[in-house]
Design a protein around this motif. Structure first.
Motif, mmCIF file in Angstrom:
data_model
loop_
_atom_site.group_PDB
_atom_site.id
_atom_site.type_symbol
_atom_site.label_atom_id
_atom_site.label_comp_id
_atom_site.label_asym_id
_atom_site.label_seq_id
_atom_site.Cartn_x
_atom_site.Cartn_y
_atom_site.Cartn_z
ATOM 1 N N ALA A 33 29.092 4.599 -17.536
ATOM 2 C CA ALA A 33 29.152 5.955 -18.096
ATOM 3 C C ALA A 33 30.583 6.441 -18.260
ATOM 4 N N TYR A 34 31.464 5.927 -17.392
ATOM 5 C CA TYR A 34 32.853 6.345 -17.457
ATOM 6 C C TYR A 34 33.701 5.137 -17.833
ATOM 7 N N GLU A 81 23.561 10.920 -30.910
ATOM 8 C CA GLU A 81 23.423 11.911 -29.843
ATOM 9 C C GLU A 81 23.028 11.234 -28.535
ATOM 10 N N ASP A 82 22.174 10.221 -28.626
ATOM 11 C CA ASP A 82 21.783 9.500 -27.419
ATOM 12 C C ASP A 82 22.993 8.804 -26.807
ATOM 13 N N GLY A 83 23.855 8.268 -27.641
ATOM 14 C CA GLY A 83 25.063 7.624 -27.156
ATOM 15 C C GLY A 83 25.986 8.593 -26.457
ATOM 16 N N PHE A 84 26.163 9.780 -27.051
ATOM 17 C CA PHE A 84 27.005 10.796 -26.418
ATOM 18 C C PHE A 84 26.423 11.233 -25.070
ATOM 19 N N SER A 85 25.106 11.278 -24.982
ATOM 20 C CA SER A 85 24.466 11.754 -23.749
ATOM 21 C C SER A 85 24.726 10.819 -22.577
ATOM 22 N N LYS A 86 25.143 9.595 -22.868
ATOM 23 C CA LYS A 86 25.374 8.620 -21.813
ATOM 24 C C LYS A 86 26.838 8.560 -21.379
ATOM 25 N N ILE A 87 27.673 9.383 -21.986
ATOM 26 C CA ILE A 87 29.078 9.430 -21.604
ATOM 27 C C ILE A 87 29.260 10.530 -20.564
ATOM 28 N N HIS A 88 29.691 10.170 -19.383
ATOM 29 C CA HIS A 88 29.952 11.130 -18.306
ATOM 30 C C HIS A 88 31.338 10.820 -17.750
ATOM 31 N N MET A 89 32.342 11.439 -18.316
ATOM 32 C CA MET A 89 33.705 11.139 -17.900
ATOM 33 C C MET A 89 33.905 11.458 -16.425
ATOM 34 N N GLY A 90 34.376 10.480 -15.690
ATOM 35 C CA GLY A 90 34.614 10.648 -14.267
ATOM 36 C C GLY A 90 33.446 10.289 -13.379
#
Length: 467
Positions: A242-243, A255-264
């Motif tokens: 995710a990070y 949008e599904d791809g963006f939802s899986k990005i959790h910086m940090g």
């Protein structure tokens, strides 16, 4: 007769198939004291051994020897042999292996050496893992691996311990409570770690809901790594990727791809929204996971994760404590339910601020003992309460979760685990929260095993019950 009661009765008689277990969807589906399990199981706690100083953990090496390993908070692990005799010399002694004397910080009752877990291939490689608060590292939480000398299977000397130790994780701890500290190997071979929200009260660090810290989580790591690497993050952990450092891109990502990005976000995390998951256990038959999450002032909760889970569950803390609001102000508080509901919960003696004190069915701190698949129980999670001595059983009756009180003892439960044959073991100390005299000065505690009430060995000492 209600449909659920009828279904439970038919299930107990073996005349209908079980409905698959599922996580409650609404608060009324969460089990509470007063329920009944199929078959109405009866148990007794039989003493195995005593004389332990603040026993706070217990485990089996599952190596065919029948040995039970009892963890003492001061920093020692004691061996109980198959005949119930306790070895005079500790299996591991961390009180003498540092320039400070002890490796273990025990200044507060929630600090100390908490748990031991043996590698699934312990019989071949001799590796075992311990979880403790470190004195040299100012109370930080350490997971370390040690290796047994094959020529000395019952005693790991200080010299051999210092020679073979490998630090797996070091997690800073800003406060002196809510460490969590329990460790278990899952059916997948990975090491699971219960990590508390790092302390004080009310989660002032917002750790439970923050994906970028390890506190307030269940962690899952791969410890079968080269000696110069502490651990790897399993690639199927929910935030394993995710990070990732990457250039910002506005287009071409769904949008599904963006939802899986959790910086940090920390990839070690398996589930979050937990307050203090000191004890947790897997069902050896199914692989399901039960988590006993110690509550704050008014409620204790038990969470359940099916073996099919891909991780990522949010158990709600600090927005909720079980099905209740946090902070809790009264019996009719209304608030959104965040994340996954527990399968069971029970109240403190004062179930909400200003409430009349309860006379029955209450406790103060839930301690998981283990999953029972015997004595008329099938996949039933046994928990002991730290201050009331109650033993609760949480299980599925064929249509919903039930929580039944099986006993109220005079014991102060601190932990439990399953023995090699599946028997549930329990330890009790006499280390009261505000009257703690120190990890080596409290009255000694004991090791017990849970048996069917009609299977108590002749002449065995049984835990006294209050009713």
């Amino acid at each position: 007769m209600s449909a659920s009661v009828l279904a439970a009765g038919l299930l107990a008689m073996g005349t209908m198939p079980s409905v698959a277990q599922e996580v409650p969807r609404t608060a009324d589906q969460v089990a509470r004291p007063g329920g009944k399990l199929p078959g109405d199981p009866k148990i007794a706690l039989v003493k195995v051994a005593d004389g332990f100083l603040d026993p706070v953990g217990v485990a089996s090496a599952r190596d065919g020897t029948g040995r039970i390993f009892v963890v003492e908070r001061q920093g020692k692990i004691r061996v109980v042999n198959k005949d119930g005799k306790v070895n005079e010399k500790p299996f591991l002694d961390l009180t003498k292996n540092s320039p400070l004397g002890s490796e273990v910080q025990t200044g507060f009752v929630e600090q100390g050496l908490w748990a031991v877990a043996f590698h699934p291939k312990f019989k071949e490689n001799g590796h075992f893992f311990v979880s403790y608060a470190s004195l040299p590292f100012n109370g930080a939480h350490i997971i370390a691996r040690y290796t047994v000398d094959p020529t000395s299977p019952d005693v790991v000397s200080v010299e051999h311990a210092n020679k073979t130790v490998k630090v797996i994780m070091l997690i800073p701890q800003p406060y002196y409570n809510h460490y969590g500290g329990g460790i278990q190997f899952g059916p997948d071979g990975f090491l699971y770690i219960g990590k508390g929200d790092a302390g004080w009260e009310g989660d002032p660090l917002d750790a439970g809901q923050s994906k970028n810290v390890l506190w307030g989580k269940m962690l899952r790591i791969d410890i079968d790594t080269p000696d110069n690497v502490g651990y790897h993050i399993p690639q199927d952990n929910p935030w394993a990727t995710a990070y990732q450092d990457r250039m910002m891109t506005l287009f071409g990502i769904t949008e599904d791809g963006f939802s899986k990005i959790h910086m940090g976000a920390r990839g070690e995390s398996w589930a979050y929204g937990l307050r203090n998951p000191y004890t947790f256990h897997f069902n050896a038959k199914t692989g399901d996971l039960f988590i006993a999450d110690v509550g704050q002032n008014h409620l204790e909760e038990i969470n359940w994760q099916p073996a099919s889970s891909k991780g990522g569950e949010n158990y709600g803390w600090k927005h909720n404590m079980g099905t209740m609001c946090h902070p809790l102000r009264g019996p009719d508080d209304k608030c959104p339910q965040v994340g996954v509901l527990p399968v069971a919960e029970y109240p403190h003696q004062e179930p909400y601020p200003g409430a009349e004190k309860l006379k029955d069915g209450w406790g103060c701190s839930v301690m998981g003992l283990g999953v029972a698949n015997y004595a008329g129980m099938n996949g039933v999670y046994l928990t002991g309460d730290w201050c009331s001595g109650r033993v609760f059983a949480t299980g599925w009756d064929g249509s919903k979760w039930q929580m039944q009180e099986l006993a109220q003892t005079a014991l102060q439960f601190t932990a439990g685990n399953n023995d090699e044959d599946g028997t549930v073991l329990a330890v009790n100390c006499n280390c009261f929260y505000l009257d703690d005299k120190g990890a080596a000065a409290n009255p000694p505690g004991s090791l017990w095993k849970v048996v069917a009430a009609d299977k108590v060995p002749e002449g065995a000492e049984v835990a006294k019950t209050k009713k």
